[in-house]
Design a protein around this motif. Structure first.
Motif, PDB file in Angstrom:
ATOM      1  N   SER A   1      27.567   1.803  14.489  1.00 15.42           N
ATOM      2  CA  SER A   1      27.564   2.124  13.066  1.00 15.42           C
ATOM      3  C   SER A   1      26.281   1.692  12.379  1.00 15.42           C
ATOM      4  O   SER A   1      26.230   1.600  11.160  1.00 15.42           O
ATOM      5  CB  SER A   1      28.764   1.436  12.398  1.00 15.42           C
ATOM      6  OG  SER A   1      28.655   0.027  12.528  1.00 15.42           O
ATOM      7  N   GLN A   2      25.220   1.431  13.149  1.00 16.07           N
ATOM      8  CA  GLN A   2      24.020   0.878  12.557  1.00 16.07           C
ATOM      9  C   GLN A   2      23.085   1.942  12.002  1.00 16.07           C
ATOM     10  O   GLN A   2      22.877   2.996  12.609  1.00 16.07           O
ATOM     11  CB  GLN A   2      23.267   0.031  13.584  1.00 16.07           C
ATOM     12  CG  GLN A   2      23.998  -1.243  13.981  1.00 16.07           C
ATOM     13  CD  GLN A   2      23.147  -2.137  14.847  1.00 16.07           C
ATOM     14  OE1 GLN A   2      21.984  -1.840  15.118  1.00 16.07           O
ATOM     15  NE2 GLN A   2      23.717  -3.231  15.309  1.00 16.07           N
ATOM     16  N   LEU A   3      22.519   1.629  10.851  1.00 16.74           N
ATOM     17  CA  LEU A   3      21.442   2.439  10.292  1.00 16.74           C
ATOM     18  C   LEU A   3      20.183   2.179  11.107  1.00 16.74           C
ATOM     19  O   LEU A   3      19.771   1.041  11.271  1.00 16.74           O
ATOM     20  CB  LEU A   3      21.206   2.044   8.828  1.00 16.74           C
ATOM     21  CG  LEU A   3      20.021   2.692   8.122  1.00 16.74           C
ATOM     22  CD1 LEU A   3      20.289   4.169   7.859  1.00 16.74           C
ATOM     23  CD2 LEU A   3      19.714   1.965   6.817  1.00 16.74           C
ATOM     24  N   GLN A   4      19.582   3.243  11.650  1.00 19.59           N
ATOM     25  CA  GLN A   4      18.402   3.076  12.492  1.00 19.59           C
ATOM     26  C   GLN A   4      17.087   3.323  11.761  1.00 19.59           C
ATOM     27  O   GLN A   4      16.053   2.777  12.141  1.00 19.59           O
ATOM     28  CB  GLN A   4      18.495   4.004  13.710  1.00 19.59           C
ATOM     29  CG  GLN A   4      19.645   3.639  14.646  1.00 19.59           C
ATOM     30  CD  GLN A   4      19.687   4.527  15.880  1.00 19.59           C
ATOM     31  OE1 GLN A   4      19.097   5.607  15.906  1.00 19.59           O
ATOM     32  NE2 GLN A   4      20.400   4.082  16.898  1.00 19.59           N
ATOM     33  N   ALA A   5      17.108   4.152  10.722  1.00 19.89           N
ATOM     34  CA  ALA A   5      15.873   4.444   9.988  1.00 19.89           C
ATOM     35  C   ALA A   5      16.225   5.120   8.666  1.00 19.89           C
ATOM     36  O   ALA A   5      17.324   5.658   8.489  1.00 19.89           O
ATOM     37  CB  ALA A   5      14.954   5.349  10.811  1.00 19.89           C
ATOM     38  N   VAL A   6      15.259   5.086   7.757  1.00 20.16           N
ATOM     39  CA  VAL A   6      15.391   5.783   6.481  1.00 20.16           C
ATOM     40  C   VAL A   6      14.216   6.757   6.370  1.00 20.16           C
ATOM     41  O   VAL A   6      13.057   6.371   6.523  1.00 20.16           O
ATOM     42  CB  VAL A   6      15.384   4.808   5.290  1.00 20.16           C
ATOM     43  CG1 VAL A   6      15.459   5.580   3.970  1.00 20.16           C
ATOM     44  CG2 VAL A   6      16.551   3.838   5.401  1.00 20.16           C
ATOM     45  N   LEU A   7      14.535   8.018   6.132  1.00 14.59           N
ATOM     46  CA  LEU A   7      13.537   9.078   6.040  1.00 14.59           C
ATOM     47  C   LEU A   7      13.499   9.571   4.595  1.00 14.59           C
ATOM     48  O   LEU A   7      14.521   9.957   4.035  1.00 14.59           O
ATOM     49  CB  LEU A   7      13.889  10.229   6.990  1.00 14.59           C
ATOM     50  CG  LEU A   7      14.360   9.838   8.403  1.00 14.59           C
ATOM     51  CD1 LEU A   7      14.675  11.081   9.224  1.00 14.59           C
ATOM     52  CD2 LEU A   7      13.325   8.963   9.102  1.00 14.59           C
ATOM     53  N   LEU A   8      12.318   9.550   3.991  1.00 12.31           N
ATOM     54  CA  LEU A   8      12.209   9.817   2.567  1.00 12.31           C
ATOM     55  C   LEU A   8      11.275  10.985   2.259  1.00 12.31           C
ATOM     56  O   LEU A   8      10.164  11.072   2.802  1.00 12.31           O
ATOM     57  CB  LEU A   8      11.688   8.576   1.832  1.00 12.31           C
ATOM     58  CG  LEU A   8      12.454   7.276   2.056  1.00 12.31           C
ATOM     59  CD1 LEU A   8      11.661   6.343   2.965  1.00 12.31           C
ATOM     60  CD2 LEU A   8      12.760   6.583   0.747  1.00 12.31           C
ATOM     61  N   ASP A   9      11.738  11.863   1.397  1.00 10.25           N
ATOM     62  CA  ASP A   9      10.884  12.902   0.845  1.00 10.25           C
ATOM     63  C   ASP A   9       9.876  12.246  -0.102  1.00 10.25           C
ATOM     64  O   ASP A   9      10.048  11.090  -0.511  1.00 10.25           O
ATOM     65  CB  ASP A   9      11.750  13.927   0.104  1.00 10.25           C
ATOM     66  CG  ASP A   9      10.930  14.964  -0.612  1.00 10.25           C
ATOM     67  OD1 ASP A   9      10.102  15.629   0.039  1.00 10.25           O
ATOM     68  OD2 ASP A   9      11.104  15.115  -1.838  1.00 10.25           O
ATOM     69  N   MET A  10       8.841  12.998  -0.490  1.00 11.38           N
ATOM     70  CA  MET A  10       7.801  12.426  -1.350  1.00 11.38           C
ATOM     71  C   MET A  10       7.879  12.963  -2.780  1.00 11.38           C
ATOM     72  O   MET A  10       8.326  12.264  -3.686  1.00 11.38           O
ATOM     73  CB  MET A  10       6.416  12.719  -0.751  1.00 11.38           C
ATOM     74  CG  MET A  10       5.268  12.045  -1.477  1.00 11.38           C
ATOM     75  SD  MET A  10       3.671  12.343  -0.657  1.00 11.38           S
ATOM     76  CE  MET A  10       3.352  14.041  -1.165  1.00 11.38           C
ATOM     77  N   ASP A  11       7.445  14.204  -2.996  1.00 12.25           N
ATOM     78  CA  ASP A  11       7.382  14.770  -4.348  1.00 12.25           C
ATOM     79  C   ASP A  11       8.769  14.868  -4.977  1.00 12.25           C
ATOM     80  O   ASP A  11       9.677  15.488  -4.414  1.00 12.25           O
ATOM     81  CB  ASP A  11       6.744  16.164  -4.313  1.00 12.25           C
ATOM     82  CG  ASP A  11       5.292  16.123  -3.873  1.00 12.25           C
ATOM     83  OD1 ASP A  11       4.506  15.435  -4.539  1.00 12.25           O
ATOM     84  OD2 ASP A  11       4.952  16.759  -2.865  1.00 12.25           O
ATOM     85  N   GLY A  12       8.920  14.253  -6.135  1.00 11.64           N
ATOM     86  CA  GLY A  12      10.184  14.322  -6.856  1.00 11.64           C
ATOM     87  C   GLY A  12      11.202  13.306  -6.404  1.00 11.64           C
ATOM     88  O   GLY A  12      12.197  13.082  -7.093  1.00 11.64           O
ATOM     89  N   THR A  13      10.977  12.693  -5.247  1.00 13.78           N
ATOM     90  CA  THR A  13      11.880  11.673  -4.722  1.00 13.78           C
ATOM     91  C   THR A  13      11.298  10.280  -4.928  1.00 13.78           C
ATOM     92  O   THR A  13      11.893   9.434  -5.581  1.00 13.78           O
ATOM     93  CB  THR A  13      12.173  11.914  -3.228  1.00 13.78           C
ATOM     94  OG1 THR A  13      12.788  13.201  -3.063  1.00 13.78           O
ATOM     95  CG2 THR A  13      13.106  10.845  -2.676  1.00 13.78           C
TER      96      THR A  13
END
Length: 233
Positions: free
Chosen positions: A16-28
């Motif tokens: 159940s572990q979170l392995q990574a966070v992926l983030l958009d750039m523009d507007g986020t």
């Protein structure tokens, strides 16, 4: 670090572990969706065309090929997509040269992820030159990798950018929390099999299975992102 280096295969999902966070750039992370529209309005004005304000919701959040292609067709402008892309990127880069405004909560969230050594990827439909300029304001050390729209055969709404980010990080897409602000970006992340946090910037985004909609990054922290993964089990 860019995403062009050879990448390992994703490791199996780890409970159940979170392995990574992926983030958009523009507007986020940065308040720049309006900058792109301003660039489009200015460039097309120089070409002798006026853009309808209603088109803004259509072109926001998409790759240059889609937004630029739509505006060329809608206006009948005598310019190629390649030529338009150069003009728009130049205009946008000039607009952000001095200052890139962050979205509320972005600085706090990035600092928290860095403090807890959570692998992160900046995943954008913008070109590499634009991403690198924005990352200088965000802090390039805050991101493990970044993926640009001109580094994948198909960018958003296709899953390719998010699949590449997960593969490069060596993590499983289903254990990556994605943060996006547009329908196009959400579609890409969901097609890659990632749970999504949508923070709408221009057009509304409806909740759906595997998708959580919040009003601001102020509502997002590491505990919240971890809960998205544990909630899948």
């Amino acid at each position: 670090m860019t995403s062009t280096v050879p990448a390992p295969l994703p490791r199996a999902a780890d409970g159940s572990q979170l392995q990574a966070v992926l983030l958009d750039m523009d507007g986020t992370l940065v308040d720049t969706e309006g900058f792109w529209w301003e660039a489009e309005v200015a460039v097309f004005a120089e070409l002798g065309h006026r853009l309808d304000e209603s088109w803004k919701d259509i072109v926001v959040g998409g790759p240059m090929s889609r937004s630029g292609g739509y505006l060329i067709e809608a206006t009948g402008a005598s310019i190629s997509l390649a030529e338009l892309s150069v003009l728009l990127n130049e205009r946008f880069e000039a607009r952000i040269a001095d200052h890139v405004p962050l979205m509320p909560g972005a600085e706090r969230l990035l600092a928290e992820l860095a403090r807890h050594n959570v692998p992160t990827a900046l995943v954008s439909a913008s070109h590499r030159a634009v991403i690198d300029r924005v990352m200088r304001s965000l802090g390039p050390d805050r991101f493990t990798i970044s993926v640009a729209g001109d580094e994948v055969p198909r960018t958003k709404p296709h899953p390719d950018p998010y699949l590449l980010a997960a593969r490069t990080l060596g993590v499983h897409p289903s254990r990556c929390a994605v943060i996006e602000d547009t329908v196009t970006g959400v579609a890409a992340a969901e097609a890659a099999g990632c749970p999504v946090v949508a923070v709408p910037s221009v057009a509304a985004i409806a909740p759906a299975p595997g998708r959580t909609v919040v009003s601001s990054l102020e509502d997002v922290d590491l505990a919240f992102l971890r809960s998205l993964i544990t909630g899948l089990n």
